[in-house]
Each structure stands twice: as C-alpha cells, then as structure tokens.
Design a protein around this motif. Sequence first.
Motif, PDB file in Angstrom:
ATOM      1  N   VAL A  60      -2.735   1.840   8.633  1.00 31.42           N
ATOM      2  CA  VAL A  60      -2.751   1.339   7.260  1.00 31.42           C
ATOM      3  C   VAL A  60      -1.605   0.374   6.981  1.00 31.42           C
ATOM      4  CG1 VAL A  60      -2.558   2.079   4.834  1.00 31.42           C
ATOM      5  CG2 VAL A  60      -3.992   3.364   6.423  1.00 31.42           C
ATOM      6  N   ALA A  77      -4.015   4.718  -0.334  1.00 33.52           N
ATOM      7  CA  ALA A  77      -4.853   5.427   0.630  1.00 33.52           C
ATOM      8  C   ALA A  77      -4.396   6.881   0.694  1.00 33.52           C
ATOM      9  CB  ALA A  77      -4.752   4.786   2.012  1.00 33.52           C
ATOM     10  N   THR A 105       0.828  -1.205   0.000  1.00 34.77           N
ATOM     11  CA  THR A 105       0.000   0.000   0.000  1.00 34.77           C
ATOM     12  C   THR A 105       0.866   1.261   0.000  1.00 34.77           C
ATOM     13  OG1 THR A 105      -1.805  -1.093   1.182  1.00 34.77           O
ATOM     14  CG2 THR A 105      -1.703   1.301   1.351  1.00 34.77           C
ATOM     15  N   ARG A 143      -7.554   1.450  -1.749  1.00 31.96           N
ATOM     16  CA  ARG A 143      -7.348   0.498  -0.651  1.00 31.96           C
ATOM     17  C   ARG A 143      -8.648  -0.213  -0.279  1.00 31.96           C
ATOM     18  NH1 ARG A 143      -7.497   1.193   5.086  1.00 31.96           N
ATOM     19  NH2 ARG A 143      -6.279  -0.426   6.165  1.00 31.96           N
ATOM     20  N   HIS A 144      -9.763   0.491  -0.373  1.00 36.44           N
ATOM     21  CA  HIS A 144     -11.054  -0.083  -0.003  1.00 36.44           C
ATOM     22  C   HIS A 144     -11.642  -0.956  -1.112  1.00 36.44           C
ATOM     23  CE1 HIS A 144     -11.761   3.404  -2.414  1.00 36.44           C
ATOM     24  NE2 HIS A 144     -13.079   3.263  -2.396  1.00 36.44           N
ATOM     25  N   VAL A 176      -7.835   6.619  -4.967  1.00 36.56           N
ATOM     26  CA  VAL A 176      -7.714   5.791  -3.766  1.00 36.56           C
ATOM     27  C   VAL A 176      -8.369   4.438  -4.039  1.00 36.56           C
ATOM     28  CG1 VAL A 176      -7.508   7.676  -2.127  1.00 36.56           C
ATOM     29  CG2 VAL A 176      -9.766   6.895  -2.786  1.00 36.56           C
TER      30      VAL A 176
END
Length: 293
Positions: free
Chosen positions: A164, A139, A98, A126-127, A124
Amino acid sequence: MLTIRTDLASEAHQLWRERTGETTRLPGVLARDEELEGFPLTRVEILDGEGASALGKPQGIYLTLDVSALWRREADVFARAVRAVAAMLEPLLPEEGTVLAAGLGNRAMTPDALGPRMLDHLLVTRHLREALPEFRSVAGIGAGVLGSTGMEAAEWVRGAADRVKPAAVVVVDALAARSLDRLCSSVQISDTGLIPGSGVGNHRMALNREGLGVPVISLGVPTVVSVETAARDLLAQAGGDEEKIPRLRGRGLFVTPDGIDAKIRELARVVGYGLDLACQPGLELEDLEALLA
C-alpha cells in the motif's frame, strides 16, 4: 516483588511515583492532566532514555483519555468520545498520504476483539480515490493471531504496508491495565507503535517506525488485568502488604469486566469513528453513520 503489567504510560508513571515515593518530576518525563471534550486526559511525554528506562516504555507521546462516562450514559457522551479520539489522533497523522489501519487481535475472543471489530466501522476509501478525490485514502487490514494463521501480526502489517505504501500506520489493539477502574474506560494513543501481547507477557514482533519505515500510531483500550496485579491493588486499598500475595504458577490469569461483549461493541464504534474523523476532518459523525450504515 510482583510483576505489575500495564500497557498504559499514565499508570507506569503513577507506579514509579508509588515505588519511589517521589512527588517531583521524573527526569526525562513530562506529565500533565488536561481535559478534552469534557473527558479527563493525561499526557505523558517520554523525552529521553532515562525516562524510557524508568517507565519501561519507548520515547514518545502517550495520551490517555478517561472515557468511563460512556458507562454512566452522560449527555452526548458517544459523540464527544468520538470527537475526542479524533482530536487526539489527527495531530499525529501526516497531512497527506494513505493511512493504513490495522486491527490486531482475535475476533473470536471478546476481550481481544477490539481491533478486528474496529474495522467494521472504518471508512475505507483507497479504492475510491478516482471517484471521490476529496476523501483521504484509507485502507484497512485485519491482522490475524499467530495461533490461527501461523504469521505474526507484524508480518501481516508489514506485507500490507509494502504493497500500500502508506504515509502512516495506525494499529488498534486491546491492552492490559494495572487498575480495575481502567478496564474498558480508557483510550490510549501513542506515536511509538506497539508490541502486540506485551501487556499480558506474550511479547510479539514490534510494530514501529523502525520496522515499517513510516510513522506508526498505536490506539488501544485496556480490556484485561492480571489477577496478581488486581490482587495487589485490592490489598493495597485495604491497607495490606502486597508481598503476601502468592505467586501464581504458569503464565498467569487475567480477568475482564462483566458486560464485555456490549463494551467492546461500543468501544469499537468509538475508536473506528474517531479514526474516520481524524482521517476525514471534513465529515461529521452523522455523515459517518450514513456512509457506514
């Protein structure tokens, strides 16, 4: 002797040459001029403590891209600038893991708004790791300023990093320059991290590998120059004596170029899209514009 403030390693190296009268290589420093996507690029590598002491910068790599062509509206200039920023960033990022992008600064103060506005153009992901496993996890965090949050930017970023667990952190911030010609016309990328506010004499907690435990890459654009520094440059160009410039009281005055609102908007897009392409090398600029529309 006036204090000349600059966050740019290329300017610090030039300043050393002027002060010493040296034209030979500075021990502990490698500097060379290159070209990337049609833009002039200066590479400064500080190799040891001697070089770090001479330039007043930590050891590491500093890449400074001259993007003044943005304001001359040259052909394909925006796309070339985005690709150049991506090409500078990508080799400094770990191959996997990440990436946490931190936009430092104050959105309400235009010359200091580069970092927060970069986040508007950050892809973004990450989700979305389960739905889009082909995308690298990215992120973002907008680290507010101490005066409005009561917390240092480093505390914001450190807290996010603890949660994170990124492979690397990229911090984006506005910088200070020595030369008026550099304002909103250069992009500096370094693998040494960042000390927010150092260019304007307002040193905050450092954001670097020692503090966060992962590589920290800084990306910045000079948006201000101190009045004393600008006066020195102008007087030198006129053949005058810099010692005749009176010292200013207090913490000093800083100036920023006209049209700063439009320039910050454009530079935030360049920086944000460049970071996106560095993290997602399989995408094209057209893809980003569609995804972030």
